[in-house]
Design an enzyme around this catalytic site. Structure first.
Site, PDB file in Angstrom:
ATOM      1  N   SER A 107       0.845  -1.191   0.000  1.00 56.62           N
ATOM      2  CA  SER A 107       0.000   0.000   0.000  1.00 56.62           C
ATOM      3  C   SER A 107       0.878   1.239   0.000  1.00 56.62           C
ATOM      4  O   SER A 107       1.852   1.311   0.769  1.00 56.62           O
ATOM      5  CB  SER A 107      -0.912  -0.007   1.228  1.00 56.62           C
ATOM      6  OG  SER A 107      -1.747   1.133   1.244  1.00 56.62           O
ATOM      7  N   HIS A 111       2.552  12.160  -0.200  1.00 61.99           N
ATOM      8  CA  HIS A 111       2.113  13.542  -0.009  1.00 61.99           C
ATOM      9  C   HIS A 111       3.284  14.479  -0.308  1.00 61.99           C
ATOM     10  O   HIS A 111       4.197  14.613   0.511  1.00 61.99           O
ATOM     11  CB  HIS A 111       1.618  13.773   1.422  1.00 61.99           C
ATOM     12  CG  HIS A 111       0.321  13.101   1.732  1.00 61.99           C
ATOM     13  ND1 HIS A 111      -0.882  13.566   1.239  1.00 61.99           N
ATOM     14  CD2 HIS A 111       0.038  11.997   2.478  1.00 61.99           C
ATOM     15  CE1 HIS A 111      -1.858  12.778   1.675  1.00 61.99           C
ATOM     16  NE2 HIS A 111      -1.337  11.823   2.418  1.00 61.99           N
ATOM     17  N   HIS A 121      -1.786   7.558  -4.769  1.00 63.83           N
ATOM     18  CA  HIS A 121      -2.086   6.350  -4.007  1.00 63.83           C
ATOM     19  C   HIS A 121      -2.042   5.151  -4.940  1.00 63.83           C
ATOM     20  O   HIS A 121      -2.394   5.240  -6.122  1.00 63.83           O
ATOM     21  CB  HIS A 121      -3.489   6.444  -3.393  1.00 63.83           C
ATOM     22  CG  HIS A 121      -4.124   5.104  -3.162  1.00 63.83           C
ATOM     23  ND1 HIS A 121      -4.977   4.515  -4.084  1.00 63.83           N
ATOM     24  CD2 HIS A 121      -4.010   4.231  -2.138  1.00 63.83           C
ATOM     25  CE1 HIS A 121      -5.361   3.333  -3.630  1.00 63.83           C
ATOM     26  NE2 HIS A 121      -4.799   3.135  -2.460  1.00 63.83           N
ATOM     27  N   ASN A 123      -2.385   0.575  -4.405  1.00 69.40           N
ATOM     28  CA  ASN A 123      -2.214  -0.641  -3.618  1.00 69.40           C
ATOM     29  C   ASN A 123      -2.505  -1.855  -4.478  1.00 69.40           C
ATOM     30  O   ASN A 123      -3.319  -1.793  -5.420  1.00 69.40           O
ATOM     31  CB  ASN A 123      -3.072  -0.634  -2.346  1.00 69.40           C
ATOM     32  CG  ASN A 123      -4.522  -0.971  -2.594  1.00 69.40           C
ATOM     33  OD1 ASN A 123      -4.887  -2.146  -2.698  1.00 69.40           O
ATOM     34  ND2 ASN A 123      -5.358   0.050  -2.719  1.00 69.40           N
ATOM     35  N   ARG A 125      -2.997  -6.219  -3.818  1.00 64.25           N
ATOM     36  CA  ARG A 125      -3.201  -7.141  -2.708  1.00 64.25           C
ATOM     37  C   ARG A 125      -3.697  -8.500  -3.204  1.00 64.25           C
ATOM     38  O   ARG A 125      -4.271  -8.609  -4.283  1.00 64.25           O
ATOM     39  CB  ARG A 125      -4.197  -6.555  -1.711  1.00 64.25           C
ATOM     40  CG  ARG A 125      -5.542  -6.199  -2.322  1.00 64.25           C
ATOM     41  CD  ARG A 125      -6.403  -5.370  -1.373  1.00 64.25           C
ATOM     42  NE  ARG A 125      -7.698  -5.048  -1.982  1.00 64.25           N
ATOM     43  CZ  ARG A 125      -7.919  -4.011  -2.769  1.00 64.25           C
ATOM     44  NH1 ARG A 125      -6.936  -3.167  -3.042  1.00 64.25           N
ATOM     45  NH2 ARG A 125      -9.113  -3.793  -3.290  1.00 64.25           N
ATOM     46  N   HIS A 156      -3.950   8.609 -17.251  1.00 67.22           N
ATOM     47  CA  HIS A 156      -4.939   7.604 -17.621  1.00 67.22           C
ATOM     48  C   HIS A 156      -4.492   6.808 -18.841  1.00 67.22           C
ATOM     49  O   HIS A 156      -4.816   5.610 -18.951  1.00 67.22           O
ATOM     50  CB  HIS A 156      -6.298   8.266 -17.868  1.00 67.22           C
ATOM     51  CG  HIS A 156      -7.075   8.485 -16.605  1.00 67.22           C
ATOM     52  ND1 HIS A 156      -7.990   7.576 -16.132  1.00 67.22           N
ATOM     53  CD2 HIS A 156      -7.038   9.505 -15.697  1.00 67.22           C
ATOM     54  CE1 HIS A 156      -8.510   8.023 -14.996  1.00 67.22           C
ATOM     55  NE2 HIS A 156      -7.954   9.201 -14.713  1.00 67.22           N
ATOM     56  N   HIS A 186     -20.024  12.449   1.315  1.00 67.32           N
ATOM     57  CA  HIS A 186     -20.568  13.562   2.087  1.00 67.32           C
ATOM     58  C   HIS A 186     -20.182  14.920   1.494  1.00 67.32           C
ATOM     59  O   HIS A 186     -20.712  15.947   1.895  1.00 67.32           O
ATOM     60  CB  HIS A 186     -20.123  13.483   3.558  1.00 67.32           C
ATOM     61  CG  HIS A 186     -18.641  13.419   3.749  1.00 67.32           C
ATOM     62  ND1 HIS A 186     -17.933  12.241   3.659  1.00 67.32           N
ATOM     63  CD2 HIS A 186     -17.727  14.376   4.010  1.00 67.32           C
ATOM     64  CE1 HIS A 186     -16.645  12.471   3.888  1.00 67.32           C
ATOM     65  NE2 HIS A 186     -16.500  13.775   4.102  1.00 67.32           N
TER      66      HIS A 186
END
Length: 320
Positions: A107, A111, A121, A123, A125, A156, A186
């Site tokens: 992972s 920053h 980011h 990851n 797995r 992309h 939210h």
């Protein structure tokens, strides 16, 4: 940045181990080593510090953190290979068919110091459940503080090229999945310009294990090569105090997603993972301002317009 990166994978194929899970875990360790080296070279100053740890159920991991670099203010590249039995709550939340599990992965969150360099980011797995089912998952996405349309398209394109080599449907499917997953519900906005996300690519149902494993390896490699290129291209760009302030706000949104929504964070905490390693994804500093609204016509408002689902970044000229 007008061309694709290496058109075929160049990262070494893992050496087979007696058990497939060990082959995958060994490659994850090797990938962590390679990616840390690539990021250190691109940063040009700081080095990763390692914290090895053990898991209460079995196995453990290596957390590697880089701080106060030339480009990266705080970054993490974490490996884990753990086993055990989940709580009923964790197994139900993750739709695990059997609470016994083995999981291994890497992972990554970076920053940067400059608001001109995107947050990133990635990851990859692999899971095995106690009933014998196994699957791969992963993804990568980019969170620019200020969206550069050409760079988002280029990012992309790199991902689409990898997907096309493995399955013509992958990019469209997994890009849509990323739009849905990396969405701050939210706030009614995406975390950034997206990428791809995939979960539970089940061995047998979605492909044979070697083909799925090969795809996951290329996802890891394209992240390393694409993101270090973006680091080099943007690190020397000038920025103002206003742009740095906007970076703090955007970092705050990133933290909101990771704490309130991200399934990986919840999985780690629910299964008793190492808290410091789980929360390495959080930025070193961020800010929240009550009801902040970017000024109409400002660069900040322009970036806000891009933070939505369904942008066709492969189009010649995506529209806001």
């Amino acid at each position: 940045m007008d061309t694709l990166l290496a058109s075929a994978p160049s990262f070494p194929v893992p050496t087979p181990a007696p058990a497939f899970r060990d082959t995958v875990a060994n490659w994850m360790r090797q990938f962590q080593d390679w990616l840390c080296q690539e990021l250190e070279e691109a940063d040009g100053l700081a080095q990763f510090q390692e914290d090895a740890w053990e898991h209460h159920g079995g196995g453990g991991g290596r957390s590697r953190i880089l701080t106060n670099g030339n480009i990266i203010e705080k970054g993490g590249v974490n490996f884990s290979g753990v086993s055990g039995t989940m709580s009923d709550k964790a197994a139900q939340m993750l739709l695990m068919p059997d609470p016994r599990y083995f999981a291994t992965g890497v992972s990554v969150v970076q920053h940067p110091r400059s608001p001109m360099v995107p947050i990133s980011h990635m990851n990859v797995r692999y899971f095995e459940a106690g009933n014998g089912e196994s699957w791969f998952g992963g993804g990568l996405d980019l969170t620019p503080i200020y969206v550069d349309e050409a760079q988002a398209r280029w990012f992309h394109e790199q991902i689409a090229c990898v997907c096309q080599r493995h399955n013509p449907t992958y990019y469209t499917r997994f890009k849509e999945w990323a739009d849905e997953y990396f969405y701050i519900t939210h706030r009614q906005e995406t975390r950034g310009v997206g990428g791809i996300f995939f979960d539970r690519l089940t061995v047998g149902q979605d492909g044979d294990r070697d083909a799925l494993f090969a795809f996951v390896r290329e996802v890891g490699e394209v992240y390393g090569r694409a993101y270090t290129e973006l680091m080099r291209c943007n690190a020397e760009l000038p920025y103002t105090a206003r742009e740095k302030k906007w970076q703090m706000v955007r970092r705050g949104r990133y933290a909101e997603f990771n704490l309130a929504i991200d399934r990986g964070t919840r999985f780690g905490l629910e299964t008793g993972g190492r808290t410091e390693s789980i929360l390495m994804s959080l930025p070193p500093q961020c800010e929240w301002h009550y009801n902040l609204q970017p000024e109409l016509g400002s660069p900040e408002a322009a970036t806000q317009e891009w933070l939505r689902k369904g942008v066709d970044w492969l189009a010649t000229s995506p529209t806001v």
